[in-house]
Design an enzyme around this catalytic site. Structure first.
Site, short mmCIF file in Angstrom:
data_model
loop_
_atom_site.label_atom_id
_atom_site.label_comp_id
_atom_site.label_asym_id
_atom_site.label_seq_id
_atom_site.Cartn_x
_atom_site.Cartn_y
_atom_site.Cartn_z
NE ARG A 25 -36.51 23.06 33.93
CZ ARG A 25 -36.21 24.30 34.95
NH1 ARG A 25 -35.03 24.66 34.70
NH2 ARG A 25 -37.38 24.83 35.35
CD GLU A 27 -37.96 26.28 32.20
OE1 GLU A 27 -37.53 27.56 31.73
OE2 GLU A 27 -38.70 26.13 32.97
CG ASP A 28 -34.44 24.90 28.55
OD1 ASP A 28 -35.24 25.94 28.70
OD2 ASP A 28 -33.52 24.73 29.14
CB THR A 29 -35.30 20.19 25.11
OG1 THR A 29 -35.23 19.41 26.03
CG2 THR A 29 -34.11 21.07 24.88
NE ARG A 30 -42.71 18.42 28.94
CZ ARG A 30 -42.66 17.38 29.83
NH1 ARG A 30 -42.86 16.25 29.19
NH2 ARG A 30 -42.49 17.81 31.05
N GLY A 58 -47.96 3.85 33.89
CA GLY A 58 -48.72 3.83 35.23
C GLY A 58 -47.84 3.82 36.05
CD GLU A 92 -33.75 13.66 36.20
OE1 GLU A 92 -35.18 13.55 36.18
OE2 GLU A 92 -33.39 14.08 35.15
#
Length: 372
Positions: A25, A27-30, A58, A92
């Protein structure tokens, strides 16, 4: 080079486009944990499959997650606080588990600041996420997501609540390297082998609460000192393995099973199912079975007295609709307790360390007799 998605014609030798697919996710761990993990993977020449990586190549990141998962032999799931809120993450996850079942895809879970039980039970933040999903989506789709979370959270993984992030990253990278090396062997070809040497010498069945930190630990150490390869679930389970599938396979992969009967052994359905499978392998594969009666009278096991009686009172109440299963457990205990008790009588007055050494000598002699 693009790889055809047609299932009718699969090339015999195709190097995956990416080495590892990472489901997370953003917003949590990027910009934290996921970024550190990707960096560590790249330092080892491992190509991670993330949105950023696909953009650099690409690729269209808006396409179905199924394609992205299939481009890699390994998937890493980074479960975090808001993971279950994302439909994309859940889709996913569903496809990863499908590939795990159908294509031997490897799935490795990491629990980042979240309790695995909250994922399995959809409690805590997961409960709030599914409250919203049930408003927006068909119940069939929601139940598919729920089942995927239950299944994936049952796999062995890493928990950031008990390990530092740096240690997790290091272990995950090393684990991925081992798995990739193993997978590459499949491209070379497989020889037909008529006689397979057992993967383990000994499988140990025990109740962790009773003997895990004492007798069983000393026994395992003594076996290792004698260069006897023993399977102990808390030591031998591979990350990403499902316990319910791994234990029967480990029993089958062992030449000998040691059963450590203790006061609470019969309260565990895991132990009882292990025992049934051990005796099945004894009958069908001539596996050697060595019982140890640790602080328990064998007759209490045979006749279901004392704590063993209390255990089966609970089982009969809990599994009232599966009485045949309870009978199977009873029969297995009786059969196992009727096996030779020579070992435990020989070592009854020895210290724990000597116990382990005596038993390892017995195992060594058994291996010699079976030409292992």
């Amino acid at each position: 080079m693009k790889i055809s998605s047609s299932s009718s014609s699969i090339p015999t030798k195709v190097k995956p486009k990416y080495d590892v697919f990472i489901s997370f996710r953003a917003e949590d761990t990027r910009y934290g944990f996921t970024s550190h993990l990707c960096s560590a993977l790249r330092q080892k020449q491992i190509n991670p499959n993330t949105d950023e990586a696909r953009l650099e190549n690409g690729d269209d990141i808006s396409r179905a997650p199924t394609k992205a998962v299939e481009e890699s032999p390994i998937s890493i799931i980074i479960f975090s606080e808001n993971y279950a809120s994302s439909r994309r993450c859940l889709d996913e996850l569903v496809h990863m588990l499908k590939c795990k079942k159908e294509k031997d895809h490897i799935v490795l879970p990491i629990f980042h600041g979240i309790d695995p039980s909250d994922i399995r039970k959809q409690s805590g933040v997961c409960a709030a996420a599914f409250f919203e999903h049930e408003k927006r989506f068909e119940m069939e789709k929601v139940e598919e997501w729920r089942q995927a979370l239950r299944e994936s959270a049952s796999l062995l993984g890493w928990d950031s609540r008990s390990m530092s992030e740096s240690v997790i990253v290091e272990e995950v990278v090393e684990h991925v390297i081992r798995k990739l090396k193993s997978n590459l062997k499949g491209f070379v070809g497989i020889r037909n082998i008529t006689k397979v040497k057992p993967k383990y010498h000994v499988f140990i069945s025990f109740r962790d609460d009773d003997t895990g930190k004492g007798f069983t630990g000393h026994l395992y150490s003594a076996l290792c000192q004698k260069r006897i390869k023993a399977y102990l679930d808390e030591v031998s389970l591979e990350k990403g393995e499902e316990i319910s599938q791994a234990l029967p396979k480990a029993i089958e992969d062992s030449a000998i099973s040691i059963i450590i009967f203790s006061k609470n052994y019969a309260f565990s359905t895991w132990n009882l199912n292990e025992l049934v499978h051990i005796l099945k392998c004894r009958e069908e594969r001539d596996q050697i079975v060595l019982p140890i009666f640790h602080g328990i009278d064998p007759s209490d096991i045979r006749k279901k007295r004392g704590l063993y009686a209390a255990a089966f009172d609970e089982h009969e109440e809990r599994f009232s609709n599966k009485i045949d299963k309870v009978k199977e457990w009873r029969q297995a205990l009786k059969e196992a307790a009727d096996l030779s008790g020579k070992l435990h009588k020989q070592i009854r007055n020895f210290s724990y360390f000597l116990d382990g050494d005596q038993i390892s000598e017995s195992c060594r002699r058994s291996f010699h007799e079976t030409n292992l």
